[in-house]
Design an enzyme around this catalytic site. Sequence first.
Site, PDB file in Angstrom:
ATOM      1  N   TYR A  52     -75.476  42.591 -16.696  1.00 31.47           N
ATOM      2  CA  TYR A  52     -75.359  43.384 -15.461  1.00 31.47           C
ATOM      3  C   TYR A  52     -76.751  43.772 -14.973  1.00 31.47           C
ATOM      4  O   TYR A  52     -77.624  44.106 -15.776  1.00 31.47           O
ATOM      5  CB  TYR A  52     -74.542  44.662 -15.706  1.00 31.47           C
ATOM      6  CG  TYR A  52     -73.135  44.547 -15.173  1.00 31.47           C
ATOM      7  CD1 TYR A  52     -72.925  44.272 -13.826  1.00 31.47           C
ATOM      8  CD2 TYR A  52     -72.024  44.699 -16.002  1.00 31.47           C
ATOM      9  CE1 TYR A  52     -71.642  44.139 -13.326  1.00 31.47           C
ATOM     10  CE2 TYR A  52     -70.740  44.572 -15.507  1.00 31.47           C
ATOM     11  CZ  TYR A  52     -70.552  44.292 -14.163  1.00 31.47           C
ATOM     12  OH  TYR A  52     -69.293  44.170 -13.665  1.00 31.47           O
ATOM     13  N   GLU A  54     -77.343  45.512 -11.412  1.00 29.10           N
ATOM     14  CA  GLU A  54     -77.332  46.059 -10.055  1.00 29.10           C
ATOM     15  C   GLU A  54     -78.723  46.556  -9.671  1.00 29.10           C
ATOM     16  O   GLU A  54     -79.415  47.190 -10.484  1.00 29.10           O
ATOM     17  CB  GLU A  54     -76.352  47.236  -9.937  1.00 29.10           C
ATOM     18  CG  GLU A  54     -74.946  46.799  -9.626  1.00 29.10           C
ATOM     19  CD  GLU A  54     -74.076  46.790 -10.859  1.00 29.10           C
ATOM     20  OE1 GLU A  54     -74.617  46.509 -11.950  1.00 29.10           O
ATOM     21  OE2 GLU A  54     -72.865  47.063 -10.725  1.00 29.10           O
ATOM     22  N   ASP A 198     -76.880  30.338  10.786  1.00 27.46           N
ATOM     23  CA  ASP A 198     -76.206  30.065   9.519  1.00 27.46           C
ATOM     24  C   ASP A 198     -76.468  28.593   9.223  1.00 27.46           C
ATOM     25  O   ASP A 198     -75.832  27.709   9.794  1.00 27.46           O
ATOM     26  CB  ASP A 198     -74.711  30.353   9.692  1.00 27.46           C
ATOM     27  CG  ASP A 198     -73.892  29.918   8.486  1.00 27.46           C
ATOM     28  OD1 ASP A 198     -74.445  29.237   7.592  1.00 27.46           O
ATOM     29  OD2 ASP A 198     -72.693  30.238   8.454  1.00 27.46           O
ATOM     30  N   THR A 224     -75.691  28.763   2.402  1.00 34.82           N
ATOM     31  CA  THR A 224     -75.176  28.580   1.047  1.00 34.82           C
ATOM     32  C   THR A 224     -76.234  27.764   0.311  1.00 34.82           C
ATOM     33  O   THR A 224     -77.136  27.200   0.924  1.00 34.82           O
ATOM     34  CB  THR A 224     -73.834  27.815   1.030  1.00 34.82           C
ATOM     35  OG1 THR A 224     -73.978  26.621   1.793  1.00 34.82           O
ATOM     36  CG2 THR A 224     -72.722  28.665   1.599  1.00 34.82           C
ATOM     37  N   LYS A 227     -74.774  23.086  -0.732  1.00 38.89           N
ATOM     38  CA  LYS A 227     -74.459  21.920   0.119  1.00 38.89           C
ATOM     39  C   LYS A 227     -75.652  20.956   0.068  1.00 38.89           C
ATOM     40  O   LYS A 227     -75.954  20.448  -0.999  1.00 38.89           O
ATOM     41  CB  LYS A 227     -74.100  22.406   1.518  1.00 38.89           C
ATOM     42  CG  LYS A 227     -72.842  23.297   1.514  1.00 38.89           C
ATOM     43  CD  LYS A 227     -72.381  23.654   2.903  1.00 38.89           C
ATOM     44  CE  LYS A 227     -71.071  24.406   2.878  1.00 38.89           C
ATOM     45  NZ  LYS A 227     -71.225  25.868   2.929  1.00 38.89           N
ATOM     46  N   ARG A 233     -73.042  26.843  -6.443  1.00 38.68           N
ATOM     47  CA  ARG A 233     -72.227  27.497  -5.424  1.00 38.68           C
ATOM     48  C   ARG A 233     -72.742  28.925  -5.223  1.00 38.68           C
ATOM     49  O   ARG A 233     -72.737  29.719  -6.171  1.00 38.68           O
ATOM     50  CB  ARG A 233     -70.798  27.528  -5.964  1.00 38.68           C
ATOM     51  CG  ARG A 233     -69.700  27.797  -5.013  1.00 38.68           C
ATOM     52  CD  ARG A 233     -68.418  27.202  -5.546  1.00 38.68           C
ATOM     53  NE  ARG A 233     -68.494  25.754  -5.412  1.00 38.68           N
ATOM     54  CZ  ARG A 233     -68.306  25.089  -4.262  1.00 38.68           C
ATOM     55  NH1 ARG A 233     -67.991  25.740  -3.177  1.00 38.68           N
ATOM     56  NH2 ARG A 233     -68.413  23.783  -4.230  1.00 38.68           N
TER      57      ARG A 233
HETATM   58  N1  DSN Z   1     -66.019  25.216   3.412  1.00 35.60           N
HETATM   59  C1  DSN Z   1     -67.297  24.867   3.969  1.00 35.60           C
HETATM   60  C2  DSN Z   1     -67.297  23.531   4.587  1.00 35.60           C
HETATM   61  O1  DSN Z   1     -66.619  22.662   4.066  1.00 35.60           O
HETATM   62  O2  DSN Z   1     -67.949  23.322   5.590  1.00 35.60           O
HETATM   63  C3  DSN Z   1     -67.791  25.876   4.904  1.00 35.60           C
HETATM   64  O3  DSN Z   1     -67.648  27.122   4.362  1.00 35.60           O
END
Ligand code: DSN
Length: 415
Positions: A52, A54, A198, A224, A227, A233
Amino acid sequence: MLTNLSQNDPKIAKAIKNELNRQQNVIELIPSENFVSTAVLEALGSVLTNKYSEGYPGNRYYGGTENVDIVEQLAIDRAKQLFGAEHVNVQSLSGAPANIAAYFAILKPGDTILGMDLSHGGHLTHGHPVTSMSKIFNFIRYKTDKETGLIDYDNLLQMAKEHQPKLILVGYSAYSREIDYQKVKEIADEVGALTMADIAHIAGIIAGGKMNNPVLLFDIVTTTTHKTLRGPRGGMIMCKEKWASQVDKAVFPGLQGGPHEHNIAAKAVAFKEALQPEFKEYAGQILKNAKALENKLKEHNFEIMFVTTENHLLLIDVTNKNLTGKQAQDLLDKVGITCNKNMIPDDPRKPMDPSGIRLGTPAMTTRGFKEAEFELVGDFITQTLENPEDDALHQQIKQEILELTGKFPLYPELN
Ligand code: DSN
């Protein structure tokens, strides 16, 4: 592998092994997926999951944080270097919480946000009526231009003047064109709005220097990490120094509790990988492969939304092939090509069976596919979708895909 897990929990071990097998044997075209390195997997599976912490590095609510402080600071420093960011928060658990924290960091409930319509490539968290955020903020949605496939910047300016948003939001999940951040910034400045991008889908391509980078220009940028950036993730927020304290407070304690330090360590590992020269080549190859796939599909009369691709993905209307998006996705699944059904701009159909499919190149580029392989992928897709009843042909394509994927081994050390 999975020696202890196989003994202690054979059912979970079996599902994991089957998933490894699935990933190894299919052509993975979901544009938001990728294959992390085994170094990233090791960080994810580490003892850091027990801790932990925080707070933020050097300023925590728990003792014993000297090691996780090193981990989190490295993740922050590397992300700053990758994107040229003034301030970075690496604790967001994923893209949706990163966006929610970003809104609360710089806005007040009831404020107006100008974001892209979902069917034109926007994301659920950009104000879709089914989300909680749509009940807290006033989202107004803009669209792309049908002829050019581009964001209609003149219309965006008009809408901004009419609705006087506090925030203009760009960055998308199913939009295949480059974004003119400078133009968006000018529009925002004209109406006194803040700017947010984003970049979840294209972060890796930006980090690799192959697409425009909004981080230097915009107030706040979310992403994110799993990707095109090819990390674990998770989510991340980058912002100008003037928003630093508000962003950190919005993430913790505003929205989350203890950060997932095993995940933050994996982010740091992925950022180090993305700082290497090979990652630039990877980012460039993603784009070349998307072009090769587009050219092949255009040859076969597929209808590409937004006119063309300038990034890693293609949104395709399959109506002219007498199929729905769900039918196309199911047929491709049958031969070993994984993709997702997707709404097309102003889709007359429903989200669970829309008119289109979304295809992306990041995952198979990681496996080593180049233009020649993506041309083959275009042929496999065409043969499958143009012969929906031909089981024998589907079996033959499945076999050819198994042979092709076998030539580009994935995680051989995990077998
Ligand atoms: N689920 C993602 C995507 O496939 O684009 C976006 O959050």
